[in-house]
Design an enzyme around this catalytic site. Structure first.
Site, PDB file in Angstrom:
ATOM      1  N   CYS A  29      19.564  88.071  61.542  1.00  0.00           N
ATOM      2  CA  CYS A  29      19.835  86.653  61.291  1.00  0.00           C
ATOM      3  C   CYS A  29      20.810  86.410  60.148  1.00  0.00           C
ATOM      4  CB  CYS A  29      18.527  85.919  60.996  1.00  0.00           C
ATOM      5  SG  CYS A  29      17.566  85.545  62.479  1.00  0.00           S
ATOM      6  N   CYS A  30      20.636  87.086  59.034  1.00  0.00           N
ATOM      7  CA  CYS A  30      21.477  86.793  57.867  1.00  0.00           C
ATOM      8  C   CYS A  30      22.130  88.066  57.350  1.00  0.00           C
ATOM      9  CB  CYS A  30      20.675  86.105  56.766  1.00  0.00           C
ATOM     10  SG  CYS A  30      19.133  86.929  56.354  1.00  0.00           S
TER      11      CYS A  30
ATOM     12  N   MET B  31      36.978  31.490  31.012  1.00  0.00           N
ATOM     13  CA  MET B  31      36.974  30.267  31.812  1.00  0.00           C
ATOM     14  C   MET B  31      37.552  29.116  30.988  1.00  0.00           C
ATOM     15  SD  MET B  31      33.388  30.388  33.978  1.00  0.00           S
ATOM     16  CE  MET B  31      32.319  30.301  32.516  1.00  0.00           C
TER      17      MET B  31
ATOM     18  N   TYR C  14      38.424  37.009  34.724  1.00  0.00           N
ATOM     19  CA  TYR C  14      37.574  36.720  33.576  1.00  0.00           C
ATOM     20  C   TYR C  14      36.802  37.980  33.189  1.00  0.00           C
ATOM     21  CZ  TYR C  14      38.501  32.209  35.749  1.00  0.00           C
ATOM     22  OH  TYR C  14      39.117  31.149  36.347  1.00  0.00           O
TER      23      TYR C  14
ATOM     24  N   CYS D 265      37.775  25.726  32.536  1.00  0.00           N
ATOM     25  CA  CYS D 265      37.427  24.424  33.113  1.00  0.00           C
ATOM     26  C   CYS D 265      36.243  24.594  34.057  1.00  0.00           C
ATOM     27  CB  CYS D 265      38.612  23.818  33.868  1.00  0.00           C
ATOM     28  SG  CYS D 265      39.189  24.851  35.230  1.00  0.00           S
TER      29      CYS D 265
ATOM     30  N   CYS E 244      41.219  50.948  53.947  1.00  0.00           N
ATOM     31  CA  CYS E 244      40.087  51.871  53.968  1.00  0.00           C
ATOM     32  C   CYS E 244      38.763  51.189  53.660  1.00  0.00           C
ATOM     33  CB  CYS E 244      40.332  53.024  52.997  1.00  0.00           C
ATOM     34  SG  CYS E 244      39.005  54.256  53.005  1.00  0.00           S
TER      35      CYS E 244
ATOM     36  N   CYS F 290      36.948  26.665  37.116  1.00  0.00           N
ATOM     37  CA  CYS F 290      36.789  28.112  36.911  1.00  0.00           C
ATOM     38  C   CYS F 290      35.350  28.522  37.180  1.00  0.00           C
ATOM     39  CB  CYS F 290      37.173  28.502  35.487  1.00  0.00           C
ATOM     40  SG  CYS F 290      38.888  28.172  35.054  1.00  0.00           S
TER      41      CYS F 290
ATOM     42  N   CYS G 248      37.996  53.039  56.922  1.00  0.00           N
ATOM     43  CA  CYS G 248      37.081  54.163  56.739  1.00  0.00           C
ATOM     44  C   CYS G 248      35.640  53.732  56.480  1.00  0.00           C
ATOM     45  CB  CYS G 248      37.538  55.041  55.571  1.00  0.00           C
ATOM     46  SG  CYS G 248      39.301  55.313  55.450  1.00  0.00           S
TER      47      CYS G 248
END
Length: 561
Positions: free
Chosen positions: A558-559, A9, A62, A11, A136, A14, A141
């Site tokens: 099922c599986c 900075m 900064y 001043c 985005c 700023c 998005c």
């Protein structure tokens, strides 16, 4: 009270700018900034991200550090950065000057390119005329998915498959609070993932202004603060994105219509919303507004998803109509009028009245103001920059990536293109292969695709076989009491290699990457069927769909593996 040390900075003005930036960070209640002391005292709510604080300051040029941050941690972070910069510098040891790369834009493609170019040893000048971060994170998005998620929660409170045991209720929607939550996350991500990263990299110079080509080695930048600046470059990447397209409907431009940008920023939910278009954006926002309380009518010039497998459009249309969204297929508006706070649309199916009108008919590349002809860069009839797989334009010194090109308009495609463009701009050789590019539409059910549809394969002379598995055959969908949708596999006849997948399912986006990897690795449908998939996951539907080529999955336990 949280304390920051701030350097750079010069001043009191700023300090005032730093104070303003810090107080915009989500979670900051107040900020007291001192230029003489180089400090900031912050009152923040618990959980406020320190990275967001330092990024807000870095975005102004900064440097900020937490006054009470452990010294060792600071040293490690600094050493990591120094090592990265030194490694990049080693690529250009000796007297060879670094490649000067100009990047126009600051979205997904631009950021990826800038960071990769710096890794490769280049010096980058990034030029942005508007808000850092591109579409985005700011107006695309991120805010749309937040709104869609909020609408999904509202929908489940109003209606779910478990209403028999969990009492349904009509939710109270406070759009202004939802919008504040949405914008806070957008601001946080922009600070942390864009402004802070750019501000903290000494090899990247950010110029705020609008660029146009002076010739094939230089740009003229009209600075936002006034005046002009010439930027010379060895290589340039154009990554300016795209803007909502506006169809030439009489009366439309004179009316206060919404594009997706205004729709996402609205702090109210209109009672009646008309939507012109059947693009991804149109359908995602149409359903979101409907679930938040609007009576929505969609005007589709053709059918929904008419470029995809017909079953996709049929499934989504059925889901929309089941929720009370009116879908008018083969319907166009021939006139738009706005009188007494009401839109009146003249259509091929009669007159339609609405409180708000959303126009979402696609996006137009942001290339008109670039003076591309001065650099010998070719565009197509739509204004999109024509590029090859290496993101090279018709000018060997100028590259392009993202929505301003003729590539698919997805941010992950843009980022991948930006990375490869940077490699090529700094002497490498990289190409972007989109043959297994996954795509997701965040309606409910979601639409996810990768590779060939049957029609596309036949157009390219590929003989195919296919199977479609409805979700009432997928255990996860049955357990969810939500069997809307299907999974379709397309294989090459003879080799049985998987070449395409289309899915409509509540979480279709979570399974499509597995399909993309299978296609990328040239797996056969039998190899896919032989893989282990966790039971009661939606992605298990891919295995079941693969098994249907050789057996009736209705007859499996099922599986069964």
């Amino acid at each position: 009270m949280t304390h920051l040390k701030i350097t750079g900075m010069t001043c009191d003005s700023c300090a005032a700018h730093v104070k303003e930036a810090l107080e915009k960070v989500p979670g900051v209640q107040s900020a007291l900034v001192s230029y003489p002391k180089g400090t900031a005292q912050l009152a923040i709510v618990p959980g406020t991200s320190p990275d967001a604080l330092t990024a807000a300051v870095a975005g102004l040029g900064y440097k900020a550090t937490l006054a009470d941050a452990p010294l060792a941690d600071n040293r490690v972070g600094l050493l990591d950065k120094v090592r990265g910069w030194m490694a990049a510098a080693e690529k250009h040891s000796g007297n060879e000057p670094p490649v000067q790369v100009a990047v126009i834009g600051s979205g997904g493609a631009a950021m990826a390119a800038a960071l990769k170019a710096v890794e490769q040893g280049a010096q980058v000048t990034l030029i942005e005329r508007g808000t850092i971060g591109g579409t985005c994170v700011n107006v695309g998005c991120v805010p749309s998915k937040i709104m869609i998620r909020a609408a999904h929660i509202a929908h489940l409170r109003r209606e779910s498959p478990f209403d028999g045991g969990i009492a349904a209720t009509v939710p109270t929607i406070d759009r202004s609070k939802l919008l504040a939550q949405q914008q806070a996350r957008v601001d946080e991500l922009r600070h942390a993932k864009y402004e802070g990263i750019l501000g903290g990299n000494p090899a990247i110079t950010v110029v705020h202004g609008e660029a146009r080509f002076k010739d094939d080695q230089s740009l003229t930048v009209r600075l936002n603060e006034g005046g002009e600046r010439v930027v010379m470059f060895d290589r340039c990447l154009v990554a300016t994105g795209a803007s909502p397209a506006v169809p030439p409907i009489p009366g439309l431009k004179e009316s206060p219509y919404w594009t997706s940008t205004e729709a996402l920023a609205s702090d109210t939910i209109p009672e009646r919303l008309a939507v012109i278009g059947s693009s991804v954006v149109a359908l995602e926002l149409a359903q979101a507004f409907a679930r938040l309380g609007s009576k929505v009518t969609v005007l589709a010039r053709n059918t929904l998803f008419f470029r995809e497998d017909p079953a996709i459009g049929e499934a989504v249309t059925a889901a929309f109509r089941a929720e009370g969204i009116e879908v008018l297929e083969h319907t166009q508006a021939s006139q738009v009028a706005h009188m007494d706070g009401e839109f009146v649309l003249t259509t091929t199916h009669g007159e339609l009245r609405a409180d708000k009108l959303l126009v979402a008919t696609g996006r137009t590349p942001n290339t008109r103001s670039l003076a591309l002809d001065a650099a010998g860069v070719t565009v197509n009839a739509q204004g999109a920059i024509v590029i090859d797989q290496g993101m090279r334009t018709s000018n060997p010194n100028i590259y392009a990536a993202g929505d301003c090109t003729d590539q698919p308009q997805f941010v992950y495609v843009a980022a991948a293109a930006g990375t490869r463009a940077a490699i090529n701009m700094t002497g490498g050789d990289a190409a972007l292969d989109l043959t297994a590019m996954p795509a997701v539409v965040f309606t409910d059910p979601q639409v996810a695709t990768v590779g060939y549809s049957e029609a596309e394969a036949h157009h390219d002379g590929i003989e195919t076989d296919s199977r479609t598995l409805t979700l009432d055959n997928v255990p996860r969908a049955l357990a969810n009491f939500d069997t809307r949708g299907f999974i379709k596999l397309v294989i090459e006849e003879g080799s049985h290699r998987l070449i395409g997948v289309q899915a409509v399912a509540p979480e279709a986006g979570e399974l499509i990457q597995t399909a993309a990897l299978a296609i990328r690795n040239r797996m056969t449908v039998q190899e896919l069927a032989d893989q282990l998939f966790p039971y009661l996951t939606m992605v298990e539907g891919l295995k079941l769909a693969a098994q249907t080529f050789n057996k009736d999955v209705k007859q499996l336990s099922c599986c069964a593996g």
